[in-house]
Design a protein around this motif. Structure first.
Motif, PDB file in Angstrom:
ATOM      1  N   TYR A 233     -45.252 -46.149 -42.515  1.00 43.64           N
ATOM      2  CA  TYR A 233     -45.778 -45.195 -43.452  1.00 43.64           C
ATOM      3  C   TYR A 233     -46.111 -46.322 -44.680  1.00 43.64           C
ATOM      4  CZ  TYR A 233     -46.525 -42.012 -47.345  1.00 43.64           C
ATOM      5  OH  TYR A 233     -47.122 -41.560 -48.595  1.00 43.64           O
ATOM      6  N   ASN A 242     -54.416 -43.837 -39.298  1.00 42.71           N
ATOM      7  CA  ASN A 242     -54.564 -43.373 -38.223  1.00 42.71           C
ATOM      8  C   ASN A 242     -54.225 -43.973 -36.846  1.00 42.71           C
ATOM      9  OD1 ASN A 242     -55.049 -40.656 -39.289  1.00 42.71           O
ATOM     10  ND2 ASN A 242     -57.046 -40.817 -39.400  1.00 42.71           N
ATOM     11  N   LEU A 245     -50.267 -44.570 -36.282  1.00 45.94           N
ATOM     12  CA  LEU A 245     -49.487 -43.450 -36.122  1.00 45.94           C
ATOM     13  C   LEU A 245     -48.529 -43.614 -34.989  1.00 45.94           C
ATOM     14  CD1 LEU A 245     -52.297 -40.398 -35.911  1.00 45.94           C
ATOM     15  CD2 LEU A 245     -50.329 -40.923 -37.618  1.00 45.94           C
ATOM     16  N   TYR A 249     -44.767 -40.081 -38.038  1.00 47.82           N
ATOM     17  CA  TYR A 249     -45.813 -40.073 -39.091  1.00 47.82           C
ATOM     18  C   TYR A 249     -46.849 -38.964 -38.763  1.00 47.82           C
ATOM     19  CZ  TYR A 249     -49.029 -42.377 -42.204  1.00 47.82           C
ATOM     20  OH  TYR A 249     -49.739 -42.789 -43.264  1.00 47.82           O
ATOM     21  N   TYR A 250     -46.990 -38.648 -37.526  1.00 49.26           N
ATOM     22  CA  TYR A 250     -47.939 -37.587 -37.074  1.00 49.26           C
ATOM     23  C   TYR A 250     -47.396 -36.315 -37.605  1.00 49.26           C
ATOM     24  CZ  TYR A 250     -50.847 -34.614 -33.964  1.00 49.26           C
ATOM     25  OH  TYR A 250     -51.537 -33.778 -33.513  1.00 49.26           O
ATOM     26  N   GLN A 253     -47.951 -35.916 -41.284  1.00 46.89           N
ATOM     27  CA  GLN A 253     -49.546 -35.454 -41.510  1.00 46.89           C
ATOM     28  C   GLN A 253     -49.666 -34.162 -41.327  1.00 46.89           C
ATOM     29  OE1 GLN A 253     -52.199 -38.432 -39.384  1.00 46.89           O
ATOM     30  NE2 GLN A 253     -51.993 -39.773 -40.931  1.00 46.89           N
ATOM     31  N   ARG A 254     -49.370 -33.514 -40.171  1.00 39.42           N
ATOM     32  CA  ARG A 254     -49.535 -32.378 -39.878  1.00 39.42           C
ATOM     33  C   ARG A 254     -49.011 -31.298 -40.677  1.00 39.42           C
ATOM     34  NH1 ARG A 254     -53.946 -31.158 -36.818  1.00 39.42           N
ATOM     35  NH2 ARG A 254     -53.856 -32.131 -34.893  1.00 39.42           N
ATOM     36  N   GLN A 257     -49.760 -32.987 -45.125  1.00 36.08           N
ATOM     37  CA  GLN A 257     -51.027 -33.335 -45.575  1.00 36.08           C
ATOM     38  C   GLN A 257     -52.122 -31.992 -45.027  1.00 36.08           C
ATOM     39  OE1 GLN A 257     -51.739 -37.338 -44.108  1.00 36.08           O
ATOM     40  NE2 GLN A 257     -50.503 -38.246 -45.601  1.00 36.08           N
ATOM     41  N   GLN A 258     -51.760 -31.610 -43.789  1.00 38.96           N
ATOM     42  CA  GLN A 258     -52.949 -30.824 -43.287  1.00 38.96           C
ATOM     43  C   GLN A 258     -52.383 -29.287 -43.327  1.00 38.96           C
ATOM     44  OE1 GLN A 258     -53.869 -32.354 -39.147  1.00 38.96           O
ATOM     45  NE2 GLN A 258     -54.146 -34.422 -39.862  1.00 38.96           N
TER      46      GLN A 258
END
Length: 293
Positions: A233, A242, A245, A249-250, A253-254, A257-258
């Motif tokens: 990170y 991306n 990843l 880290y994925y 993000q999910r 961040q999303q």
């Protein structure tokens, strides 16, 4: 006798209860909640509708999940075995020293382990930074073109692997040193009387007797590297996150961040099962291999 047994049972229950309560609250309950969330479309905060196994069915066709899984496996390959070998080699060298010299050298190798990851990042950014890094100035002196190591897809994971081995090997060195000191010196004296060379002594005595410690170091390292996040990170900032990843880290993000907590929980469950299965399998294989020595 019956009264004593009941009294002992009550004392044991009282002593175990605080740990059991904390364990249930901090580990078991969040794990159950994570599994339940993975079957919903919940956001980061709040409840979601039940979607069954949809979150899991999406994973094989998700290119970013495949990238994260591949990068995690690649990072494990770059760190677990090489890190174990490096720690063993350093421990063998340190064990030949004595007194203050041994303590000083051991402290130098162990010092990085107690540093927080932010400090480790700053140290290595001074070394690897494309504009002002020490390594880049060395490249200039040698007439080599500068390489944006932390911005390059090919160089990123090997560079983070080197940083991780440097950062975490101190604890493994201590474990190997403890294993070396537990070997009776009489065995080495007997080998010396038989004119055994250093390689023969290591292969026939040191390595087999260190096998339990090696299995422990290997298992701890494998679990730690499967959960890699901090270094990736930090070094990805301003680069190509991306492409770099890894699984944790994925998940970050999910979820953060999303705002897709359900899909993040599904990946977390997959990683949780992967860590358990891989750790148990490799530990059993190492134990079987050690029994044949």
């Amino acid at each position: 006798m019956l009264t004593n047994r009941r009294k002992d049972a009550w004392i044991a229950a009282v002593l175990v209860a605080p740990f059991l309560a904390i364990y249930l609250l901090v580990f078991v309950y969040p794990t159950i909640q994570m599994v339940m969330t993975s079957f919903t479309d919940a956001p980061l905060i709040g409840d979601g509708a039940f979607v069954g196994t949809e979150n899991y069915e999406r994973l094989p066709s998700d290119p970013r999940f495949r990238t994260a899984a591949w990068n995690t496996a690649y990072f494990v390959a770059l760190t677990v075995i090489p890190g174990t070998i490096v720690a063993l080699a350093i421990a063998l060298g340190v064990s030949r020293l004595a007194g203050r010299m041994q303590a000083a050298i051991l402290a130098l190798f162990f010092l990085p382990y107690i540093l927080p990851v932010s400090v480790v990042y700053l140290i290595w950014d001074w070394v690897l930074n494309f504009q002002f890094g020490i390594l880049m100035h060395l490249f200039d002196l040698l007439g080599i073109d500068r390489v944006p190591i932390t911005k390059s897809r090919d160089w990123f994971m090997p560079a983070v692997a080197v940083v991780t081995i440097w950062w975490t090997s101190g604890f493994s060195i201590l474990l190997f040193l403890a294993g070396l000191r537990s070997i009776p010196p009489e065995i080495y004296e007997a080998a010396e009387l038989d004119n055994a060379g250093r390689w023969t002594t290591f292969r026939r005595i040191t390595w087999p007797l260190l096998w339990p410690v090696t299995s422990l170091v290997f298992t701890i390292s494998l679990i730690s590297q499967l959960k890699i996040f901090d270094q990736v990170y930090l070094f990805s900032q301003g680069g190509r996150p991306n492409d770099n990843l890894v699984l944790v880290y994925y998940i970050f993000q999910r979820a953060f961040q999303q705002n897709q907590s359900g899909r993040a929980a599904a990946v977390a469950v997959v990683l949780f099962i992967l860590v358990i299965v891989v750790s148990v399998l490799q530990f059993q294989l190492l134990r079987l291999a050690g029994g044949r020595k």
